[in-house]
Design an enzyme around this catalytic site. Structure first.
Site, PDB file in Angstrom:
ATOM      1  N   HIS A 268       4.507  41.162  29.757  1.00  0.00           N
ATOM      2  CA  HIS A 268       5.786  40.563  29.143  1.00  0.00           C
ATOM      3  C   HIS A 268       6.186  41.189  27.905  1.00  0.00           C
ATOM      4  O   HIS A 268       6.496  42.190  27.810  1.00  0.00           O
ATOM      5  CB  HIS A 268       5.423  38.873  28.943  1.00  0.00           C
ATOM      6  CG  HIS A 268       6.635  37.931  28.487  1.00  0.00           C
ATOM      7  ND1 HIS A 268       7.759  38.400  28.831  1.00  0.00           N
ATOM      8  CD2 HIS A 268       6.367  36.719  28.396  1.00  0.00           C
ATOM      9  CE1 HIS A 268       8.667  37.364  28.584  1.00  0.00           C
ATOM     10  NE2 HIS A 268       7.909  36.476  28.119  1.00  0.00           N
ATOM     11  N   HIS A 308      10.979  44.343  36.989  1.00  0.00           N
ATOM     12  CA  HIS A 308      11.266  42.935  36.646  1.00  0.00           C
ATOM     13  C   HIS A 308      11.319  41.977  37.898  1.00  0.00           C
ATOM     14  O   HIS A 308      11.739  42.318  38.812  1.00  0.00           O
ATOM     15  CB  HIS A 308      12.847  43.108  35.981  1.00  0.00           C
ATOM     16  CG  HIS A 308      13.061  42.031  35.043  1.00  0.00           C
ATOM     17  ND1 HIS A 308      13.623  40.982  35.065  1.00  0.00           N
ATOM     18  CD2 HIS A 308      12.957  41.857  33.660  1.00  0.00           C
ATOM     19  CE1 HIS A 308      13.497  39.934  34.321  1.00  0.00           C
ATOM     20  NE2 HIS A 308      13.230  40.715  33.177  1.00  0.00           N
ATOM     21  N   ASP A 364      11.965  46.832  28.041  1.00  0.00           N
ATOM     22  CA  ASP A 364      10.893  47.375  27.040  1.00  0.00           C
ATOM     23  C   ASP A 364      10.909  48.707  27.241  1.00  0.00           C
ATOM     24  O   ASP A 364      10.187  49.362  26.500  1.00  0.00           O
ATOM     25  CB  ASP A 364       9.709  46.755  27.410  1.00  0.00           C
ATOM     26  CG  ASP A 364       9.667  45.296  27.061  1.00  0.00           C
ATOM     27  OD1 ASP A 364       9.570  44.278  28.308  1.00  0.00           O
ATOM     28  OD2 ASP A 364       9.525  44.899  25.909  1.00  0.00           O
TER      29      ASP A 364
HETATM   30  C1  SDX Z   1       9.974  41.361  30.197  1.00  0.00           C
HETATM   31  O1  SDX Z   1      11.081  37.386  33.057  1.00  0.00           O
HETATM   32  C2  SDX Z   1      11.633  38.027  31.866  1.00  0.00           C
HETATM   33  O2  SDX Z   1      13.079  37.825  31.946  1.00  0.00           O
HETATM   34  C3  SDX Z   1      11.045  38.958  31.104  1.00  0.00           C
HETATM   35  C4  SDX Z   1      11.746  39.677  30.022  1.00  0.00           C
HETATM   36  C5  SDX Z   1      12.349  38.767  29.071  1.00  0.00           C
HETATM   37  O3  SDX Z   1      13.368  38.977  28.386  1.00  0.00           O
HETATM   38  O4  SDX Z   1      11.725  37.676  28.730  1.00  0.00           O
HETATM   39  O5  SDX Z   1      12.747  40.413  30.566  1.00  0.00           O
HETATM   40  C6  SDX Z   1      10.576  40.521  29.332  1.00  0.00           C
HETATM   41  O6  SDX Z   1       8.613  40.931  30.039  1.00  0.00           O
HETATM   42  C7  SDX Z   1      10.063  42.496  30.747  1.00  0.00           C
HETATM   43  C8  SDX Z   1       8.988  43.177  31.627  1.00  0.00           C
HETATM   44  C9  SDX Z   1       8.117  43.829  30.703  1.00  0.00           C
HETATM   45  N1  SDX Z   1       6.745  44.369  31.649  1.00  0.00           N
HETATM   46  C10 SDX Z   1       6.736  45.474  31.936  1.00  0.00           C
HETATM   47  O7  SDX Z   1       7.290  46.533  31.825  1.00  0.00           O
HETATM   48  C11 SDX Z   1       5.278  45.620  32.871  1.00  0.00           C
HETATM   49  C12 SDX Z   1       5.449  46.456  33.874  1.00  0.00           C
HETATM   50  N2  SDX Z   1       6.073  45.786  35.012  1.00  0.00           N
HETATM   51  C13 SDX Z   1       5.491  44.977  35.892  1.00  0.00           C
HETATM   52  O8  SDX Z   1       4.099  44.614  35.436  1.00  0.00           O
HETATM   53  C14 SDX Z   1       6.265  44.135  36.726  1.00  0.00           C
HETATM   54  O9  SDX Z   1       7.383  44.688  37.280  1.00  0.00           O
HETATM   55  C15 SDX Z   1       6.854  42.805  36.118  1.00  0.00           C
HETATM   56  C16 SDX Z   1       5.728  41.942  35.744  1.00  0.00           C
HETATM   57  C17 SDX Z   1       7.708  42.996  35.120  1.00  0.00           C
HETATM   58  C18 SDX Z   1       7.613  42.072  37.304  1.00  0.00           C
HETATM   59  O10 SDX Z   1       6.422  41.771  37.994  1.00  0.00           O
HETATM   60  P1  SDX Z   1       6.682  40.956  39.596  1.00  0.00           P
HETATM   61  O11 SDX Z   1       8.154  40.599  39.846  1.00  0.00           O
HETATM   62  O12 SDX Z   1       5.600  40.067  39.936  1.00  0.00           O
HETATM   63  O13 SDX Z   1       6.664  42.281  40.635  1.00  0.00           O
HETATM   64  P2  SDX Z   1       5.106  42.476  41.449  1.00  0.00           P
HETATM   65  O14 SDX Z   1       4.378  42.905  40.374  1.00  0.00           O
HETATM   66  O15 SDX Z   1       5.191  41.691  42.464  1.00  0.00           O
HETATM   67  O16 SDX Z   1       5.706  44.004  41.861  1.00  0.00           O
HETATM   68  C19 SDX Z   1       6.197  44.231  43.174  1.00  0.00           C
HETATM   69  C20 SDX Z   1       5.783  45.553  43.602  1.00  0.00           C
HETATM   70  C21 SDX Z   1       4.314  45.770  43.574  1.00  0.00           C
HETATM   71  O17 SDX Z   1       4.112  46.958  44.495  1.00  0.00           O
HETATM   72  P3  SDX Z   1       3.489  46.236  46.122  1.00  0.00           P
HETATM   73  O18 SDX Z   1       2.491  45.248  46.043  1.00  0.00           O
HETATM   74  O19 SDX Z   1       4.711  45.791  46.728  1.00  0.00           O
HETATM   75  O20 SDX Z   1       2.941  47.669  46.701  1.00  0.00           O
HETATM   76  O21 SDX Z   1       6.329  46.371  42.568  1.00  0.00           O
HETATM   77  C22 SDX Z   1       4.956  47.069  42.141  1.00  0.00           C
HETATM   78  C23 SDX Z   1       4.039  46.224  42.179  1.00  0.00           C
HETATM   79  O22 SDX Z   1       2.654  47.029  42.322  1.00  0.00           O
HETATM   80  N3  SDX Z   1       5.307  47.342  40.604  1.00  0.00           N
HETATM   81  C24 SDX Z   1       5.130  48.408  39.785  1.00  0.00           C
HETATM   82  C25 SDX Z   1       5.925  48.033  38.713  1.00  0.00           C
HETATM   83  N4  SDX Z   1       6.152  46.667  38.646  1.00  0.00           N
HETATM   84  C26 SDX Z   1       6.105  46.298  39.808  1.00  0.00           C
HETATM   85  N5  SDX Z   1       4.578  49.347  40.378  1.00  0.00           N
HETATM   86  C27 SDX Z   1       4.539  50.250  39.053  1.00  0.00           C
HETATM   87  N6  SDX Z   1       4.959  50.172  37.884  1.00  0.00           N
HETATM   88  C28 SDX Z   1       5.606  49.047  37.640  1.00  0.00           C
HETATM   89  N7  SDX Z   1       6.076  48.685  36.348  1.00  0.00           N
END
Ligand code: SDX
Length: 430
Positions: A268, A308, A364
């Protein structure tokens, strides 16, 4: 077009049920009538991490994840970033309308005149070791600050609530500035009421021997825009924490401390710090393909700053931040990690693994590069996220308090544990 209802047939009993559809949702409690018999609790929804559950009705922030749209109270984020200030945007979030000139000057006066923190709080701060993470300090200081304002428990008294909103918005920059100075072993710099909100923060961070700190205008404006972009984002993890904690009718300081704790997580608000660590670890553009392979191998390595829960398109904030980055680099010189970030983005946006999962840069991905170029240490990055987000948390908290649909949050569960069994004396345990 038929009626706004779902007809559900329970094939276990053959019974049919009509469930109304309102605002694109059905009420989960309407499913409880679906039973197989009198002693059946009724059907519930199972939705870990709330992937498809609306927890509230809100008028504060609108996001269209597919189109990459973000609006605060109906105003496009692009227009607010270009034309507004953080304090004006914070007013908009909390009260629902852009302030008149009088309302804005009163709001600014009240925030400016609440930036001081009680001197005893400095004692709390000084108890931390020099290397304590400033986000851990911030969470503790917000909670400690609440003990100085016992009146804050009267959360249904609008005037008292208003004073706590002034205090929390105002004091975030002072606590953040003081914690940075504590880390650096430097004397604390007190607020300067002549400066803007971002200017005052820069003052409390970076003032040295000059009699009066003069913020660099370009950096002050860049921080203003970053604060506007981070102010709210509908029901994200930390805002949901604010609402859940606030639903117990605890004071706003305790709820904000909990929300800040949620924001601290690397998935996050801690992501911008992780982006810099990731880019540093990659080290050069030549190493990017190998890194992408590690991400795609599903070994738990994520491309931090990408992806996201809601945006399945480019995060509109990332586009604006990218533009602001160049304005900061003009003043402070570019960040050597920028080339790696740009190449990483270019490759990722063409790569099937990311395209298939609709993973785009989020807020981010570039913000850390700017903060680093503005000489903020990495530990301060999540603090820089929390400062403006406090106005979003407070706006959402206040909306929750005034929402007749809301009551204390208490989700159900699916029990998968042991069946009833008798106690086993210790001598008979294996
Ligand atoms: C913020 O919610 C908000 O609005 C948050 C925010 C705000 O303003 O408050 O926007 C701020 O928190 C932005 C996000 C910052 N976090 C990151 O950048 C961390 C990296 N991102 C991920 O951890 C992820 O994308 C999340 C946590 C942001 C979202 O995760 P989800 O919606 O639960 O998606 P998921 O983990 O289920 O991913 C779906 C697929 C998975 O692959 P499969 O299981 O289908 O094979 O996408 C992959 C994940 O492994 N995936 C990624 C990835 N993000 C998702 N693979 C590689 N790198 C990534 N960053």
């Amino acid at each position: 077009m038929g009626s706004n209802t779902l007809t559900i047939t329970d094939n276990r009993t053959g019974k049919k049920y009509e469930v109304p559809i309102k605002e694109g949702t059905i009420k989960a409690t309407d499913l409880r009538q679906i039973k197989t018999g009198e002693d059946d609790f009724g059907v519930m929804t199972y939705d870990p991490a709330f992937m498809n559950t609306a927890a509230c009705r809100s008028a504060i922030t609108y996001i269209d994840g597919d189109k990459g749209i973000l609006e605060y109270r109906g105003y496009p984020i692009e227009q607010l970033a270009e034309k507004s200030t953080y304090l004006e945007t914070a007013y908009l979030l909390v009260y629902g309308e852009l302030p008149t000139a009088t309302q804005l000057s009163e709001w600014q006066y009240n925030i400016t005149h609440h930036t001081f923190i009680n001197e005893n709080l400095k004692g709390v701060l000084d108890a931390f070791r020099y290397n304590a993470h400033p986000m851990g300090i911030l969470i503790a200081m917000i909670s400690a600050m609440g003990t100085f304002y016992p009146e804050a428990k009267n959360i249904f008294d609008a005037e008292i609530r208003q004073r706590q909103i002034y205090r929390l918005v105002a004091k975030m920059i002072t606590i953040a500035g003081f914690s940075y100075r504590h880390m650096m072993g430097m004397p604390k710099v007190y607020p300067d009421n002549d400066l803007s909100y971002p200017g005052n923060f820069l003052n409390m961070m970076f003032k040295t021997t000059e009699l009066k700190y003069q913020p660099n205008r370009a950096l002050e404006r860049a921080l203003e825009v970053l604060f506007i972009l981070h102010a709210d984002h509908e029901q994200n993890c930390s805002t949901s924490a604010m609402r859940v904690i606030g639903s117990s009718q605890v004071d706003p300081y305790s709820a904000v401390a909990g929300a800040a704790a949620a924001l601290y997580g690397p998935l996050h608000g801690g992501a911008n710090e992780q982006v810099i660590r990731m880019l540093t670890e990659i080290g050069s553009k030549q190493n990017i393909p190998a890194f992408i392979k590690k991400v795609e191998a599903g070994e738990g390595v994520k491309l931090m700053g990408f992806g996201h829960r809601v945006y399945k398109n480019y995060d509109p904030r990332a586009k604006i931040i990218k533009r602001v980055a160049y304005e900061v680099f003009e003043v402070n010189g570019t960040n050597p990690l920028l080339d790696i970030a740009l190449e990483l983005e270019r490759i990722a946006l063409e790569d099937d693994y990311f395209i298939k999962r609709k993973l785009y840069p989020n807020v981010d991905f570039y913000s850390g590069l700017i903060y680093q170029a503005m000489k903020f240490p990495m530990d301060m990055f999540p603090v820089l996220f929390a400062i403006p987000r406090v106005s979003g948390w407070l706006a959402q908290w206040q909306e929750m308090l005034e929402d007749p649909d809301q009551k204390i949050s208490r989700p159900r569960q699916i029990y998968v544990g042991a069946k009833r069994r008798d106690f086993v004396p210790i001598e008979r345990r294996k």
